[in-house]
Design a protein around this motif. Sequence first.
Motif, PDB file in Angstrom:
ATOM      1  N   ALA A  40      52.625 -44.470  49.456  1.00  0.00           N
ATOM      2  CA  ALA A  40      53.879 -45.081  48.997  1.00  0.00           C
ATOM      3  C   ALA A  40      54.684 -45.665  50.157  1.00  0.00           C
ATOM      4  CB  ALA A  40      54.713 -44.074  48.225  1.00  0.00           C
ATOM      5  N   THR A  41      54.477 -45.149  51.360  1.00  0.00           N
ATOM      6  CA  THR A  41      55.138 -45.729  52.535  1.00  0.00           C
ATOM      7  C   THR A  41      54.121 -46.479  53.396  1.00  0.00           C
ATOM      8  OG1 THR A  41      54.748 -43.652  53.704  1.00  0.00           O
ATOM      9  CG2 THR A  41      56.924 -43.939  52.711  1.00  0.00           C
ATOM     10  N   GLY A  42      52.845 -46.188  53.180  1.00  0.00           N
ATOM     11  CA  GLY A  42      51.794 -46.664  54.076  1.00  0.00           C
ATOM     12  C   GLY A  42      51.552 -48.163  54.029  1.00  0.00           C
ATOM     13  N   CYS A 360      56.141 -34.378  40.941  1.00  0.00           N
ATOM     14  CA  CYS A 360      57.180 -34.253  41.974  1.00  0.00           C
ATOM     15  C   CYS A 360      57.810 -35.606  42.267  1.00  0.00           C
ATOM     16  CB  CYS A 360      56.587 -33.644  43.237  1.00  0.00           C
ATOM     17  SG  CYS A 360      57.804 -33.489  44.539  1.00  0.00           S
ATOM     18  N   ILE A 361      57.000 -36.671  42.174  1.00  0.00           N
ATOM     19  CA  ILE A 361      57.559 -37.997  42.442  1.00  0.00           C
ATOM     20  C   ILE A 361      57.618 -38.828  41.145  1.00  0.00           C
ATOM     21  CG2 ILE A 361      55.362 -38.996  43.309  1.00  0.00           C
ATOM     22  CD1 ILE A 361      59.009 -39.576  44.529  1.00  0.00           C
ATOM     23  N   GLY A 362      57.636 -38.135  40.024  1.00  0.00           N
ATOM     24  CA  GLY A 362      57.805 -38.829  38.748  1.00  0.00           C
ATOM     25  C   GLY A 362      56.595 -39.657  38.348  1.00  0.00           C
ATOM     26  N   ASN A 378      60.430 -29.344  45.931  1.00  0.00           N
ATOM     27  CA  ASN A 378      61.515 -29.253  46.917  1.00  0.00           C
ATOM     28  C   ASN A 378      62.760 -30.061  46.555  1.00  0.00           C
ATOM     29  OD1 ASN A 378      60.489 -31.840  47.474  1.00  0.00           O
ATOM     30  ND2 ASN A 378      59.139 -31.010  49.051  1.00  0.00           N
ATOM     31  N   ARG A 379      62.670 -30.922  45.544  1.00  0.00           N
ATOM     32  CA  ARG A 379      63.822 -31.774  45.234  1.00  0.00           C
ATOM     33  C   ARG A 379      64.082 -31.800  43.738  1.00  0.00           C
ATOM     34  NH1 ARG A 379      62.353 -36.365  49.679  1.00  0.00           N
ATOM     35  NH2 ARG A 379      63.304 -35.137  51.324  1.00  0.00           N
ATOM     36  N   ASN A 380      65.364 -31.791  43.373  1.00  0.00           N
ATOM     37  CA  ASN A 380      65.722 -31.875  41.947  1.00  0.00           C
ATOM     38  C   ASN A 380      66.848 -32.892  41.756  1.00  0.00           C
ATOM     39  OD1 ASN A 380      67.605 -30.329  43.247  1.00  0.00           O
ATOM     40  ND2 ASN A 380      67.740 -28.735  41.689  1.00  0.00           N
ATOM     41  N   LYS A 383      67.427 -37.712  37.841  1.00  0.00           N
ATOM     42  CA  LYS A 383      66.495 -38.709  37.299  1.00  0.00           C
ATOM     43  C   LYS A 383      65.154 -38.803  38.039  1.00  0.00           C
ATOM     44  CE  LYS A 383      70.507 -41.325  35.788  1.00  0.00           C
ATOM     45  NZ  LYS A 383      71.217 -42.570  35.720  1.00  0.00           N
ATOM     46  N   ARG A 384      64.964 -38.018  39.104  1.00  0.00           N
ATOM     47  CA  ARG A 384      63.704 -38.084  39.859  1.00  0.00           C
ATOM     48  C   ARG A 384      62.516 -37.720  38.978  1.00  0.00           C
ATOM     49  NH1 ARG A 384      61.935 -37.377  45.602  1.00  0.00           N
ATOM     50  NH2 ARG A 384      60.190 -35.962  45.606  1.00  0.00           N
ATOM     51  N   SER A 385      62.747 -36.880  37.969  1.00  0.00           N
ATOM     52  CA  SER A 385      61.647 -36.441  37.104  1.00  0.00           C
ATOM     53  C   SER A 385      61.170 -37.550  36.179  1.00  0.00           C
ATOM     54  CB  SER A 385      62.098 -35.252  36.254  1.00  0.00           C
ATOM     55  OG  SER A 385      63.052 -35.697  35.296  1.00  0.00           O
ATOM     56  N   LEU A 491      55.292 -50.769  42.851  1.00  0.00           N
ATOM     57  CA  LEU A 491      55.910 -51.965  43.431  1.00  0.00           C
ATOM     58  C   LEU A 491      56.195 -51.823  44.922  1.00  0.00           C
ATOM     59  CD1 LEU A 491      58.447 -52.871  40.578  1.00  0.00           C
ATOM     60  CD2 LEU A 491      56.220 -53.900  41.049  1.00  0.00           C
ATOM     61  N   ARG A 492      55.723 -50.735  45.541  1.00  0.00           N
ATOM     62  CA  ARG A 492      56.051 -50.500  46.955  1.00  0.00           C
ATOM     63  C   ARG A 492      55.567 -51.622  47.893  1.00  0.00           C
ATOM     64  NH1 ARG A 492      57.754 -45.100  48.780  1.00  0.00           N
ATOM     65  NH2 ARG A 492      59.355 -44.643  47.257  1.00  0.00           N
ATOM     66  N   SER A 493      54.538 -52.375  47.474  1.00  0.00           N
ATOM     67  CA  SER A 493      54.038 -53.444  48.358  1.00  0.00           C
ATOM     68  C   SER A 493      54.607 -54.793  47.957  1.00  0.00           C
ATOM     69  CB  SER A 493      52.507 -53.507  48.296  1.00  0.00           C
ATOM     70  OG  SER A 493      51.976 -52.228  48.430  1.00  0.00           O
TER      71      SER A 493
HETATM   72  C1  MIC Z   1      59.721 -37.819  48.365  1.00  0.00           C
HETATM   73  O1  MIC Z   1      59.414 -36.646  48.255  1.00  0.00           O
HETATM   74  O2  MIC Z   1      60.834 -38.272  48.054  1.00  0.00           O
HETATM   75  C2  MIC Z   1      58.682 -38.791  48.922  1.00  0.00           C
HETATM   76  C3  MIC Z   1      58.256 -39.663  47.835  1.00  0.00           C
HETATM   77  O3  MIC Z   1      57.573 -38.060  49.366  1.00  0.00           O
HETATM   78  C4  MIC Z   1      59.306 -39.557  50.077  1.00  0.00           C
HETATM   79  C5  MIC Z   1      58.484 -40.652  50.601  1.00  0.00           C
HETATM   80  C6  MIC Z   1      58.507 -41.901  49.784  1.00  0.00           C
HETATM   81  O4  MIC Z   1      59.522 -42.269  49.217  1.00  0.00           O
HETATM   82  O5  MIC Z   1      57.465 -42.545  49.752  1.00  0.00           O
HETATM   83  C7  MIC Z   1      59.722 -38.695  51.273  1.00  0.00           C
HETATM   84  O6  MIC Z   1      59.940 -37.520  51.142  1.00  0.00           O
HETATM   85  O7  MIC Z   1      59.940 -39.246  52.386  1.00  0.00           O
END
Ligand code: MIC
Length: 639
Positions: A40-42, A360-362, A378-380, A383-385, A491-493
């Motif tokens: 997703a970042t690569g 975790c990343i929806g 690790n994150r809540n 709307k991330r879900s 759409l990351r690219s």
């Molecule tokens: C995240 O947990 O939010 C992600 C998706 O792993 C992000 C990286 C990303 O947005 O591609 C992260 O933690 O940096």
Amino acid sequence: MKPLSLTEKILQSHLVGQDELPPAGEIIRISIDEAFTQDATGTMCMLQLEAMGVTRVKPLSVNFVDHSMMQVGFRNPDDHQYLKTVSAKLGIIFSPAGTGICHFTNMENFVKPGMTGIGADSHTVNAGGAGALFMGAGGYDVALAMATGEYSLPMPKIVKVNLTGRLNKGVMAMDVILKMLELVGVKGGKGTIFEYAGPGVATLSLTERATITNMGAEMGATTSIFPSDEQTREYLKGRERGEDYQPLAADEQAQYERVIDIDLSALEPLIAIYPSPGNVEKISDHAGTKVQQVCVGSCTNSSFENIASFAEMLKGKRVVVDTLLYPGSRSVAMQVAESGYLTSLYASGVRVMENGCGACIGQGGSPPSGGLSLRTFNRNFPKRSGTDDAEVHLVSPLVAAASALTGEVSAPELDAPITLPQSKPVIDTASFIMPIPPQEALDSEVIRGPNIMKLPDFEALPERLEGEVLLKLGDNISTDDIQPAGAFLPLRSNVKQYALQATFTMVDKTFSKRAVAARDAGGHGFIVGGENYGQGSSREHAALCPRWLGVKAVIVAQFARIHVANLVNFGIVPLLFADVADYDKINQGDQLAIDVSNLEGDLVLEAGEQKIPLKPAFGPKDIPVLKAGGALPFFKFHN
Ligand code: MIC
Ligand code: SF4
């Protein structure tokens, strides 16, 4: 000789261009032993690396595919194919979809005690569990580290976390880091490295340590680190990497900024209540709350030990809510299968999903409308879900198991501590695709499907910024609020479409339309926010997409570390209110102006008749980058 902390020892041995570590806050340059990205970042990172004209990377480099794996349509497969072929050419190891979550797989295969590393993902800090100093960064900074083998950062403050005692039955490593979040808060780790020490350390396995360092990201910390000891040796031996072990610890008399004491035996199961990992409360205060879904996994809690403990609690029983499990890697999944837990998990009604980030990343696994999902992630953030009105609370795998069986938030009731059977890790190095040797790589083809778009060109910073406050936001705006992932990941690219379809849609669906109209009318966009702006992910799209939409300055009370670096890299001027009370003087829709012809001088915000003093959130080395319009135009001009 001055006694040193473990952090100081590793930084000292990697210093470039200076001999002594400076006081906290001053910039240091260090050599980097490993740099990595995830899909997703690569893609953006690789496009920047190619635009720099790099033909072969310097340090050990890896591109993992773990985030965007649904392959609905051509976009994900195009990204994966591009990453695979560009990795082969540039000398980067490729970890294909299904191999595992980047941080987990990295730990299993590449991290060694004493190493330094950066990764284009905020949870890169996971590697601290193995006594290595790894940090999250934006894609451009990772590309630069791949090109040069170096990285600059402000010298952090070092805080010792003194662990004593041993975890009681039913309490897990997740509860240790939730306790830290309760004590420190979501912005209390800024500019800090947490160094875990004390007699309690020896009682924690390497994967338990990684759960703790992983979620250091949620405190905004630069990173966290554990010593390298017998537990580290044991883990590396189990992975047939015994030769990578070296013992490492702080000197006895090392000095720290401060010391936090945690008695492991006094901890109880905890829960982070929606919508922030920092809202930590006792499980007992929420017992009985109905849950609609349970998810186990993510880079935080997907080790064999986590899954086996979860499976032990479910053995012979059935879950009563939708329960999804994401193993951390193919290696973990194979060990779960070989040890018989795969069958018992299926028999309990658990949905065993792919080895990746998943829910975790929806990417699938969204809870129902208005539902509550308990997750070991690790994150809540809101709307991330993927379900706008669902809530997510964060818990340990044992709380997840107890709750999956009752359909309510439940503490694990255990007569005795869970003991796991002897089980040997399964080695899965065969999944990696090694790069082509340099000579052959010169003629190898990089495949760019239609989803791989050219990087946008950005112009230099004008002398004066003039335009509208497109959004006024509150505190703790996360990168999920700025640039949501989930369904938009394919759409990351494609910066244009990602910006038009996703930027700030979580807070205001009209944003991108209004921003484009203001930009096309010749205005410069401003965003105003409160404390801890840009917390969460390292995704540089949270700067790149706003920049594409015409945002030229972000003015807030305080920034999160990685996001401020990303703003500079994409030529958005990051500014702070000199007096936080001035935040109240600005409203959405106001017309603002700032003379930015001299970024070294005093910066004043002109809002009608008002003159509001600002402070730079950038450092002296960022000024030429901002002037050039961002890091890539700056790099191209100087090389
Ligand atoms: C995240 O947990 O939010 C992600 C998706 O792993 C992000 C990286 C990303 O947005 O591609 C992260 O933690 O940096
Ligand atoms: Fe993947 Fe979630 Fe970990 Fe981010 S936090 S790397 S999305 S598992």
